[in-house]
Design an enzyme around this catalytic site. Structure first.
Site, PDB file in Angstrom:
ATOM      1  N   CYS A  51       0.798  -1.234   0.000  1.00 37.59           N
ATOM      2  CA  CYS A  51       0.000   0.000   0.000  1.00 37.59           C
ATOM      3  C   CYS A  51       0.821   1.269   0.000  1.00 37.59           C
ATOM      4  CB  CYS A  51      -0.937  -0.002   1.203  1.00 37.59           C
ATOM      5  SG  CYS A  51      -2.044  -1.417   1.239  1.00 37.59           S
ATOM      6  N   CYS A  58       0.402   2.477   6.543  1.00 39.00           N
ATOM      7  CA  CYS A  58       0.766   1.080   6.805  1.00 39.00           C
ATOM      8  C   CYS A  58       0.796   0.320   5.493  1.00 39.00           C
ATOM      9  CB  CYS A  58      -0.254   0.447   7.752  1.00 39.00           C
ATOM     10  SG  CYS A  58      -1.949   0.457   7.087  1.00 39.00           S
TER      11      CYS A  58
END
Length: 503
Positions: free
Chosen positions: A166, A487
Site C-alpha cells: 500500500c 501502513c
C-alpha cells in the site's frame, strides 16, 4: 532515507543560529512571493521574476531554536533540494464500476497525461518516470515505462516500477527524491496505479505445471498423449481458479483479521471505528462539494465524482453492518474498512533549482522519510507509529507542537485508531521507544479532507494522493510541517515530513 543532510543552510561563520520563528526568512534570500505567477498557479509569467528565481542560491528555510537538525553545517544546495511541484489523481472509484474496461496501464497513462496538462510541463523536461503498483499484469510488468511511452513521453526517458504493497507510490516518490538528491535527475514524474476490475486469475499450480509441459507430451504421444498427460494424477481440488487474496503470504492472515485483532489489543471499540468512518465520509463529501478537490482530481469522461464517498453516512446506518472478518464478535465491517478501489495518481517531483528555473511555484519541500517494518504476526499494520517515531526523533520535531497537517492512510478505521492510540500510549512508548511517546494527534488537523475509508484506496496510488493533499493543505492552512504516514502489508510502514514552500 532522505535526511536533511544537505538541505539546511548553516549560519555564517562566527554567527549564532537565528532565534526567529518557523515563518522567518533569511533576509539575504529572494522571497518566492516576489515572483509573479500566471493564473495556472504553477507557471511564472515574468521573465524578470524567472531570472530572480534562478539566482536563488539556497532555499528560504527558517532556523528554529527548538530543533537541532542532524547536519546543519552542510550548505543548502537548491539543485539537490527536493520539492513537490504538483500532483493529480483520477477519480478513485469502486472496483468494477467506471474503470471496468480499462487496464491499469491506461489509468496510469491518463494520470501522467493529466499532470502534464495541468502543469503545462514539456515532456522533454522530465528526466525519469516512476510508478508504484501491487497487482501486476504480466504484459505490463514495468507499468511506468509502458504508461510513459503511451502517454507520449520521449522514448529515451528511463522509467521503472516499484512495489511495496500500500505504500508503493510512496516508494516511487522517495525514489524520485533520492535521484534528485544524488544529482541523477532534476525532474521526475512519480505516481501509482491499481485496478481490481481486471486482476490476474490463474489456474491452480498443478494444472499450470501440466500445461507448461504439454508441448513435450504432445510431441511424444500426440493429442491423446497430451490428454493423458493432463489428466494423470490430477485431483478434483486442482480443477479450480486462484484469485488474488488480500492476505499476508508469511502469516496467511487476511489484513482485516490482523487489523481487527490489533484494534482489540489497543481497546478500540466498534462505535469508535464507526464514528471515525462517518467522519471520513462527511469530510470527503464536504471537500468535494466545496470544490476543494478541483484540480487535484482530474476528470474522467467529464466527471470528477469519487463514487465510494457516502456523504450521507450516519453512525446509525453503519452500526447495523455485521462483522466482515472475525465473526460473530469482531469490530471490522464492510463500512469501516476501505473498499476495493480502482485509480491512479501522479506527482511532479523536482529539485528546487529546476522548478524555479522552469517558472514553477512549488507546494512543499520533501524533508525526510522513513520506511520500517514490524512484526507481521502481531503488529502487521502498526508501521505508521514506528516510522513516525523515527522520522520525528531524527529531526527533533514534536508531533504535538510542530506538525500542523496530518495525512494518515485509513486502511481500516480500527487500524488508524490503533496507531493513534499507540502513538499516545506511555506503556507502548516504555516498551518500544525508551519511554518517549510519539504524541497525541490533533484530530482537527487529521485527514480534514477525508481519507481512504471514503475516497478509496487503490493500493499503488494512495501514497501519491497523500503527498498531494498534504502539500496543498500546507499551503491552504498556512502550516509549516506535515506528517504523512501509512501502513502496508508485511508489517511495513512509511512516514514522511513535508515543509511548506513559502510562496
Amino acid at each position: 532515507g532522505g535526511g536533511w543532510s544537505s538541505l539546511t543552510p548553516p549560519p555564517n561563520e562566527g554567527e549564532q543560529p537565528s532565534s526567529t520563528s518557523h515563518n522567518s526568512k533569511n533576509p539575504t534570500m529572494i522571497s518566492p512571493r516576489l515572483l509573479l505567477r500566471s493564473p495556472l498557479s504553477t507557471r511564472c509569467t515574468s521573465a524578470a521574476s524567472a531570472a530572480a528565481a534562478r539566482s536563488v542560491s539556497a532555499h528560504p528555510l527558517s532556523t528554529p531554536t527548538s530543533r537541532a537538525f542532524s547536519t546543519v553545517d552542510q550548505p543548502g544546495d537548491p539543485s539537490r533540494t527536493v520539492v513537490v511541484v504538483d500532483g493529480v489523481r483520477l477519480p478513485f472509484a469502486m472496483a468494477s464500476t467506471i474503470y471496468e474496461d480499462q487496464l491499469a496501464v491506461d489509468l496510469q497513462r491518463l494520470a501522467y497525461q493529466g499532470l502534464i496538462t495541468k502543469t503545462a510541463l514539456d515532456k522533454s523536461d522530465v528526466d525519469y518516470v516512476l510508478a508504484g503498483t501491487v497487482i501486476q499484469e504480466v504484459r505490463t510488468s514495468n507499468i511506468a515505462r509502458e504508461a510513459a511511452i503511451n502517454a507520449g513521453f520521449p522514448s529515451n526517458i528511463g522509467a521503472h516500477t516499484v512495489a511495496m504493497a500500500c505504500i508503493s507510490s510512496s516508494v516511487a516518490i522517495t525514489s524520485a527524491a533520492e535521484k534528485i538528491m544524488c544529482g541523477k535527475a532534476t525532474a521526475v514524474l512519480a505516481g501509482g496505479v491499481e485496478t481490481f476490475s481486471d486482476v490476474p486469475i490463474r489456474l491452480t499450480r498443478p494444472i499450470r505445471q501440466k500445461l507448461i509441459t504439454m508441448p513435450k507430451a504432445m510431441k511424444k504421444g500426440g493429442p491423446l498423449g497430451a490428454v493423458r498427460h493432463l489428466l494423470k494424477d490430477l485431483k478434483g481440488k486442482d480443477i479450480s481458479l486462484e484469485t488474488p487474496a488480500i492476505a499476508n503470504y508469511t502469516t496467511g492472515e487476511v489484513m482485516g483479521v490482523s487489523s481487527d485483532r490489533l484494534s482489540a489489543k489497543f481497546g478500540v471499540s466498534r462505535i469508535e471505528q464507526d464514528t471515525f468512518t462517518v467522519r471520513s465520509h462527511t469530510l470527503a463529501g464536504k471537500a468535494h462539494s466545496d470544490g476543494w478537490y478541483d484540480g487535484e482530481v482530474i476528470p474522467y469522461k467529464g466527471s470528477t465524482e469519487e463514487n465510494g464517498i457516502k456523504a450521507d453516512s450516519t453512525v446509525e446506518k453503519v452500526s447495523k453492518l455485521k462483522p466482515a472478518f472475525i465473526k460473530p464478535h469482531g469490530t471490522h465491517t464492510a463500512a469501516n474498512s476501505s473498499f476495493l478501489t480502482d485509480g491512479a495518481s501522479a506527482s511532479l517531483i523536482m529539485s528546487e533549482a529546476r522548478a524555479l528555473e522552469l517558472g514553477f511555484k512549488p507546494m512543499a519541500y520533501i524533508r525526510d522519510w522513513s520506511f520500517k517494518s514490524c512484526d507481521p504476526f502481531e503488529e502487521l499494520l502498526l508501521g505508521p507509529t514506528y516510522c513516525s517515531q523515527e522520522v520525528l526523533t531524527r529531526n527533533n520535531l514534536s508531533l504535538e507542537t510542530d506538525i500542523g497537517v496530518f495525512e494518515i492512510h485509513e486502511a481500516f478505521a480500527g487500524q488508524i485508531l490503533s496507531n493513534l492510540t499507540a502513538m499516545n500510549s506511555q506503556k507502548f512508548a516504555d516498551e518500544k521507544f525508551g519511554g518517549k511517546k510519539v504524541g497525541d494527534v490533533d484530530m482537527d488537523k487529521l485527514n480534514t479532507k477525508g481519507g481512504s475509508l471514503a475516497v478509496g484506496h487503490p493500493f499503488g496510488a494512495t501514497g501519491s494522493r497523500l503527498v498531494t493533499t498534504a502539500s496543498r493543505r500546507l499551503q491552504d492552512e498556512n502550516q509549516r510541517f506535515a506528517l504523512i504516514a501509512a501502513c502496508a502489508d508485511g508489517g511495513a510502514g512509511h512516514a514522511c515530513i513535508l515543509e511548506r514552500y513559502d510562496n
